[in-house]
Motif scaffolding. Structure first.
Motif, mmCIF file in Angstrom:
data_model
loop_
_atom_site.group_PDB
_atom_site.id
_atom_site.type_symbol
_atom_site.label_atom_id
_atom_site.label_comp_id
_atom_site.label_asym_id
_atom_site.label_seq_id
_atom_site.Cartn_x
_atom_site.Cartn_y
_atom_site.Cartn_z
ATOM 1 N N TYR A 1 1.266 -1.519 -0.048
ATOM 2 C CA TYR A 1 0.096 -0.417 0.293
ATOM 3 C C TYR A 1 0.403 1.467 -0.232
ATOM 4 O O TYR A 1 0.611 1.727 -0.346
ATOM 5 C CB TYR A 1 -0.969 -0.003 1.067
ATOM 6 N N VAL A 2 1.820 1.287 0.755
ATOM 7 C CA VAL A 2 2.643 2.282 0.960
ATOM 8 C C VAL A 2 3.410 2.805 -0.488
ATOM 9 O O VAL A 2 4.175 4.053 -1.141
ATOM 10 C CB VAL A 2 3.301 2.209 1.783
ATOM 11 N N THR A 3 3.787 1.629 -1.130
ATOM 12 C CA THR A 3 5.027 1.917 -2.249
ATOM 13 C C THR A 3 3.667 1.675 -3.444
ATOM 14 O O THR A 3 4.765 2.544 -4.629
ATOM 15 C CB THR A 3 5.788 0.293 -2.416
ATOM 16 N N SER A 4 2.603 1.259 -3.695
ATOM 17 C CA SER A 4 1.962 1.763 -4.850
ATOM 18 C C SER A 4 1.821 2.795 -5.443
ATOM 19 O O SER A 4 1.936 2.716 -6.519
ATOM 20 C CB SER A 4 0.347 0.732 -4.628
ATOM 21 N N ARG A 5 1.840 3.805 -4.118
ATOM 22 C CA ARG A 5 1.202 5.248 -5.228
ATOM 23 C C ARG A 5 2.230 5.885 -4.701
ATOM 24 O O ARG A 5 2.757 6.946 -5.129
ATOM 25 C CB ARG A 5 -0.527 5.627 -4.528
ATOM 26 N N GLY A 6 3.005 5.920 -3.511
ATOM 27 C CA GLY A 6 4.496 6.244 -3.088
ATOM 28 C C GLY A 6 3.380 7.520 -2.496
ATOM 29 O O GLY A 6 4.297 8.635 -2.265
ATOM 30 N N HIS A 7 2.544 7.425 -2.590
ATOM 31 C CA HIS A 7 2.244 9.425 -1.837
ATOM 32 C C HIS A 7 1.790 9.600 0.200
ATOM 33 O O HIS A 7 2.118 10.702 0.213
ATOM 34 C CB HIS A 7 0.083 9.642 -2.232
ATOM 35 N N LEU A 8 2.629 8.563 0.548
ATOM 36 C CA LEU A 8 2.779 8.484 2.100
ATOM 37 C C LEU A 8 4.403 9.272 2.342
ATOM 38 O O LEU A 8 4.661 9.298 3.195
ATOM 39 C CB LEU A 8 2.161 7.479 3.192
ATOM 40 N N LEU A 9 5.057 8.574 0.848
ATOM 41 C CA LEU A 9 6.750 8.664 1.649
ATOM 42 C C LEU A 9 6.825 9.666 1.152
ATOM 43 O O LEU A 9 6.441 10.818 0.665
ATOM 44 C CB LEU A 9 7.552 7.532 0.371
ATOM 45 N N ARG A 10 8.159 10.136 2.059
ATOM 46 C CA ARG A 10 8.882 11.129 2.399
ATOM 47 C C ARG A 10 9.428 11.754 1.160
ATOM 48 O O ARG A 10 9.470 10.758 -0.016
ATOM 49 C CB ARG A 10 10.224 11.926 2.951
ATOM 50 N N ALA A 11 9.702 12.232 0.286
ATOM 51 C CA ALA A 11 9.643 13.243 -1.249
ATOM 52 C C ALA A 11 11.209 13.048 -1.309
ATOM 53 O O ALA A 11 11.362 12.696 -3.075
ATOM 54 C CB ALA A 11 10.325 15.132 -0.698
ATOM 55 N N GLY A 12 12.324 12.787 -0.255
ATOM 56 C CA GLY A 12 13.557 11.889 -0.703
ATOM 57 C C GLY A 12 13.726 10.723 -1.060
ATOM 58 O O GLY A 12 14.206 10.160 -1.966
ATOM 59 N N VAL A 13 12.968 9.868 -1.151
ATOM 60 C CA VAL A 13 12.286 8.326 -1.145
ATOM 61 C C VAL A 13 12.038 8.294 -2.486
ATOM 62 O O VAL A 13 11.301 8.330 -3.020
ATOM 63 C CB VAL A 13 11.432 7.468 -0.155
ATOM 64 N N ASP A 14 12.953 7.087 -2.967
ATOM 65 C CA ASP A 14 13.006 6.627 -4.582
ATOM 66 C C ASP A 14 12.113 5.640 -4.691
ATOM 67 O O ASP A 14 11.848 4.333 -4.205
ATOM 68 C CB ASP A 14 14.309 6.043 -5.051
ATOM 69 N N ARG A 15 10.953 6.077 -5.462
ATOM 70 C CA ARG A 15 9.564 5.439 -5.374
ATOM 71 C C ARG A 15 9.704 4.526 -6.402
ATOM 72 O O ARG A 15 9.417 3.058 -6.028
ATOM 73 C CB ARG A 15 8.503 6.419 -6.199
ATOM 74 N N ALA A 16 10.758 4.427 -7.036
ATOM 75 C CA ALA A 16 10.772 3.344 -8.239
ATOM 76 C C ALA A 16 11.566 2.074 -7.405
ATOM 77 O O ALA A 16 11.564 0.611 -7.657
ATOM 78 C CB ALA A 16 11.751 3.310 -9.422
ATOM 79 N N ALA A 17 12.619 2.530 -6.078
ATOM 80 C CA ALA A 17 13.919 1.660 -6.112
ATOM 81 C C ALA A 17 12.867 0.645 -4.436
ATOM 82 O O ALA A 17 12.732 -0.310 -4.447
ATOM 83 C CB ALA A 17 15.203 2.236 -4.982
ATOM 84 N N ALA A 18 11.748 1.814 -4.578
ATOM 85 C CA ALA A 18 10.334 0.872 -3.050
ATOM 86 C C ALA A 18 9.922 0.132 -3.823
ATOM 87 O O ALA A 18 9.807 -0.870 -2.836
ATOM 88 C CB ALA A 18 9.687 1.843 -2.424
ATOM 89 N N ARG A 19 8.965 -0.124 -4.721
ATOM 90 C CA ARG A 19 8.456 -1.005 -4.729
ATOM 91 C C ARG A 19 9.414 -2.254 -6.033
ATOM 92 O O ARG A 19 8.652 -3.335 -5.959
ATOM 93 C CB ARG A 19 7.838 -0.130 -6.933
ATOM 94 N N ALA A 20 10.288 -1.496 -5.977
ATOM 95 C CA ALA A 20 11.689 -2.521 -6.943
ATOM 96 C C ALA A 20 11.667 -3.777 -5.414
ATOM 97 O O ALA A 20 12.128 -4.924 -5.432
ATOM 98 C CB ALA A 20 12.785 -2.162 -7.164
ATOM 99 N N THR A 21 11.558 -3.555 -4.538
ATOM 100 C CA THR A 21 12.017 -4.523 -3.584
ATOM 101 C C THR A 21 10.666 -4.776 -2.993
ATOM 102 O O THR A 21 11.161 -6.156 -1.604
ATOM 103 C CB THR A 21 11.834 -3.298 -1.726
#
Length: 230
Positions: A133-153
């Motif tokens: 849920y956190v990585t699907s949209r990335g809307h809750l992540l901090r600005a500096g967090v790499d969204r693509a890398a988060a989904r890859a994990t």
């Protein structure tokens, strides 16, 4: 205190209580002398179940802390997903005690083992649901967090989750081996599978004694004994 910090603080309390409750199921024998030694040795299922469940909850807490470190905020959906996770965490002492009580009886151990593994499977599935849920949209992540890398994990992190359904079947064959398998999976998750590039976190300050870009040592700044006055 921010909303994210409030959710994490509440979660920390539940994790702490759950780990504490585990040890209450290890009873103090009333025997004396050699009988006490035998009674302590006979409690090996309680020791084994305690160690494995403590590892599972402890590693889950470490990864939960890492996950919330990437969040700038929380929303209602995440709060409820987190509550469901904490509901299972709080219940873990019960299947732990059940398995420890019946581990030496082959038939009863299979029933207790299936219940234990099922609770663990739900436990893992809820954590995976939070991360997806956190990585699907990335809307809750901090600005500096790499969204693509988060989904890859997600693929790497979820590989271990695939083993949980297998432990339910393994409980029907050997509950003791099933318990050991959960311990090994806890060790697997102890490695940081959520490491992400994070541009928001400040770099460590340079060591004044180390050479700078020009090859010269940086001048050491005097350390103030007290904060500067306003």
């Amino acid at each position: 205190m921010s909303e994210t910090q409030r959710v994490e603080a509440f979660s920390d309390g539940v994790f702490a209580i759950a780990t504490t409750l585990l040890v209450l199921e290890i009873h103090v024998p009333s025997q004396h002398g050699h009988a006490l030694t035998r009674a302590l040795a006979d409690q090996w299922p309680s020791y084994a179940a305690y160690v494995v469940s403590f590892l599972v909850i402890g590693v889950m807490w470490v990864n939960h802390h890492a996950l919330f470190g990437y969040l700038a905020r929380v929303d209602r959906t995440l709060i409820f997903l987190n509550l469901l996770l904490l509901m299972v965490v709080a219940a873990l002492p019960w299947p732990t005690a059940l398995l420890a009580e019946h581990l030496r009886d082959p038939d009863d151990a299979r029933v207790a083992g299936v219940i234990y593994s099922t609770v663990m499977m739900v436990h893992a599935a809820l954590y995976v649901a939070i991360w997806w849920y956190v990585t699907s949209r990335g809307h809750l992540l901090r600005a500096g967090v790499d969204r693509a890398a988060a989904r890859a994990t997600r693929v790497r992190f979820n590989l271990g989750a695939l083993a949980y359904p297998a432990t339910v079947a393994l409980a029907l064959v050997s509950p003791a081996v099933m318990l050991a398998a959960h311990g090994l999976m806890a060790v697997y998750y102890a490695f940081n599978h959520l490491a992400l590039p994070d541009g928001d976190r400040p770099a460590a300050p340079a060591d004044p004694g180390q050479p700078g870009p020009s090859g010269q040592r940086q001048a050491e700044r005097p350390v103030s004994e007290s904060p500067p006055l306003p």
